[in-house]
Design a protein around this motif. Sequence first.
Motif, short mmCIF file in Angstrom:
data_model
loop_
_atom_site.label_atom_id
_atom_site.label_comp_id
_atom_site.label_asym_id
_atom_site.label_seq_id
_atom_site.Cartn_x
_atom_site.Cartn_y
_atom_site.Cartn_z
N THR A 98 0.83 -1.21 0.00
CA THR A 98 0.00 0.00 0.00
C THR A 98 0.86 1.25 0.00
N ALA A 99 1.94 1.23 0.80
CA ALA A 99 2.83 2.39 0.88
C ALA A 99 3.49 2.66 -0.47
N VAL A 103 3.31 5.96 -2.97
CA VAL A 103 4.50 6.66 -3.46
C VAL A 103 4.43 6.80 -4.98
N ARG A 104 3.97 5.77 -5.67
CA ARG A 104 3.83 5.85 -7.12
C ARG A 104 2.91 7.01 -7.51
N LEU A 105 1.81 7.16 -6.78
CA LEU A 105 0.87 8.24 -7.07
C LEU A 105 1.47 9.61 -6.74
N VAL A 109 5.87 8.37 -10.37
CA VAL A 109 6.83 7.39 -10.89
C VAL A 109 6.17 6.02 -10.80
N GLU A 110 5.61 5.57 -11.89
CA GLU A 110 4.87 4.31 -11.89
C GLU A 110 5.80 3.09 -11.89
N ALA A 111 6.93 3.22 -12.60
CA ALA A 111 7.80 2.05 -12.82
C ALA A 111 8.77 1.85 -11.66
N ILE A 112 8.24 1.57 -10.48
CA ILE A 112 9.08 1.25 -9.33
C ILE A 112 9.11 -0.27 -9.17
N ASP A 113 10.30 -0.83 -9.24
CA ASP A 113 10.48 -2.28 -9.09
C ASP A 113 10.51 -2.59 -7.59
N VAL A 136 9.96 6.25 3.98
CA VAL A 136 11.21 5.58 3.59
C VAL A 136 11.23 5.31 2.08
N PHE A 137 10.11 4.80 1.55
CA PHE A 137 10.06 4.48 0.12
C PHE A 137 10.13 5.75 -0.73
N GLU A 138 9.43 6.79 -0.30
CA GLU A 138 9.46 8.04 -1.06
C GLU A 138 10.88 8.60 -1.10
N ASN A 139 11.58 8.49 0.02
CA ASN A 139 12.97 8.96 0.07
C ASN A 139 13.83 8.20 -0.95
#
Length: 244
Positions: A98-99, A103-105, A109-113, A136-139
């Motif tokens: 979910t997190a 972050v993608r939204l 940046v949609e293409a996060i592996d 953390v993920f956004e960073n």
Amino acid sequence: MSDSFPFDHADPTLLLNNIASALSHDVRTPLRHTTQFLEFYERELAAGNIEKAADYLAVVKESVVQSYAMIDGLIGYARVGRDLDPPENADLEKLTQTAIDRVRLATEVEAIDFAFKGEAMVHGHHIQLLELFYQVFENSVLFGRPEIQPKIRVRSRKTDGGLVITIRDNGPGLPESHHKMIFDLFHKISHPNNPGGLGVGLSLARRIAELHGGSLRVAEPSDDANARGLALELILPAAIESEA
């Protein structure tokens, strides 16, 4: 890790010291710029230098916006752990998924592996933990290498002290001299992807971890010679078996 849930035992003195330190330096700096450049604006306006006055006014507006953003960051930092429902077991894999979707939204940046592996049940406050992983993920995405696809790997294992969660990205990494400072409130590192960052995200994430009785720090160097990027080690309470 304590058997009792530690949100009720947060150190208010440490919190106040952190906020006072931020107010005395980081928040005062843009306010000082506002006062200084307002004087320049008034001087140039009185002299009829309209174009120069407009330049100074633009700096004033930018400083005011930055001050508001910093104050909002401080409020969010101070409110962590307040007015929460009782902690409960939660699915760590679903939380992290979910997190990363948020972050993608937020970053567009949609293409996060992204991939998760390991022990999946944690004990805590769902909303707060979601905020921790989001920060953390956004960073990782904002401070990644712009020429490659962002890659984030989460690995979790259960120990006697709780869940040990490693979060690794494929960004440029971080000099050892910054390993502790990145968790300081308003500590900023210059990066072309995020020139206007406030330096609140990882501070907020660490505070949430600590209020759960856990911790967040830069992980020890990997034995893998090909490993790149920044790796963080997060410790959180494992799920309570009677609730599983």
